[in-house]
Design an enzyme around this catalytic site. Sequence first.
Site, short mmCIF file in Angstrom:
data_model
loop_
_atom_site.label_atom_id
_atom_site.label_comp_id
_atom_site.label_asym_id
_atom_site.label_seq_id
_atom_site.Cartn_x
_atom_site.Cartn_y
_atom_site.Cartn_z
N ASN A 52 11.23 -9.69 43.80
CA ASN A 52 12.12 -9.87 42.63
C ASN A 52 12.83 -11.22 42.69
O ASN A 52 14.04 -11.32 42.83
CB ASN A 52 13.13 -8.71 42.51
CG ASN A 52 13.95 -8.48 43.76
OD1 ASN A 52 13.52 -8.76 44.87
ND2 ASN A 52 15.16 -7.98 43.58
N ASP A 267 16.96 -3.65 53.39
CA ASP A 267 17.22 -3.99 52.00
C ASP A 267 18.21 -5.16 51.94
O ASP A 267 19.16 -5.15 51.16
CB ASP A 267 17.72 -2.78 51.21
CG ASP A 267 17.73 -3.02 49.70
OD1 ASP A 267 17.24 -4.07 49.25
OD2 ASP A 267 18.26 -2.15 48.98
#
Length: 413
Positions: A52, A267
């Site tokens: 992303n 993450d």
Amino acid sequence: RRLDAAGRYVLPGLIDSHVHFRTPGLEYKEDWEHGSAAALAGGVTTVMDMPNTRPPGLDEDAMRAKAELVAGHAGVDHRFHIGADPANTELLATLDPEVATSAKVFMAGHHTAPVVFRDRAQLDAVFADAARGGVRLVLHAEDQHVFDLLDSWRGDPHSYGEYEPHRPRSGAIVAVAHVVELVRRHGTAAHVLHTSSAEEIDLLVAAAREGLPVSFEVTGHHLSFTHADTCRRGPRTRLSPAIRGEADRERLWRAVLSGEAATAGSDHAPHTVEEKNRPPVDAPPGLPGVQELAVSIWTGMRARDVPADEAVRHLARLMGSGPADLFELPGKGRLEPGADADLVVFDPAERWQMSAADVRSKCGWSAYEGWTFTGRVVTTVRAGRVAWDVRTGLHTPADGRWLPTARRLEALR
Ligand code: NCD
Ligand code: ZN
Ligand code: ZN
């Protein structure tokens, strides 16, 4: 340089299979120099980076271009998850395994998602095409209704205590149930990222018992914090999917200690202080964590009275053999003959407090500032050289490699 491992554990160089190092296009938040430094200080020598970015990494050319941009800047070895593109799921049916063997699917329109699977037909197609191409899907499993609720929220724009409950657990649970249904239909290998609730895990464990090729990740953040922390401390512990309550967190810990969870990922999703200080409706979700992942899991295990000899095996599985097997990383994740010379010397007992000065991520902050950790990464060796030592700091030539796949090595044999 001498390694002092007396009274310490030696682990394989750790793998973090879920980082956002933000190249290309978002280098104001993080870059590979800082991301690698944070990783090495946390015992991580191999990362898998997310797509992303700007532009997003949605095809083979974008992945090759990213490898070129990263070369000469990475102090850690790396692979990339390609982004599954709803407009071009067929790519996954023929994806070159040299480029990627896993694809991230953003199931809902969340803030930092580059592309989104808006309807059931698209989701069905991506599972079918990934199954044909032998590609493992890694999933951001949240249902669109959560984000629709957020968009229609009209409460106090500055109150996290009010805002957070408007990101219901049901969003993740509904999405995971959908994933299981699609795996049952198509046989796709699916790894659910950042699990946040008991029900998600119960669904996935039941599906795995049925023989379906599903697995899941736990993150350091969902293991370390609870909803109460987010209400109290605000944006720094806010991410997607939301951090839930105490009962959910303890179910995640049970998944760690029972072996149900296949991987632990950070993450690692840095955003600037300015971005995180915006009112909750405008602040991007995500926080850094590659540096803190192993020590936060160690701290949590010791706080739950897991004996150190057992804890070290859990860590070596969740950040070693687990991701190495799932993502086909030859030479990584195990200390065995023929393995790459990546290893970590870990002090199981040292207690230390993290401060802003310890933070290596370019964003310059950590949700763990002021936390006292148990356990410390004393030395990290990558490619046969000391890359981090707690006494002397970082020594990081930017010679990290874009890793070849096991399939490629097999073909050469
Ligand atoms: C991640 C980011 O900022 O890139 N944010 C997050 O809250 N987890 C995106 C993601 O992992 O989906
Ligand atoms: Zn995600
Ligand atoms: Zn992520």
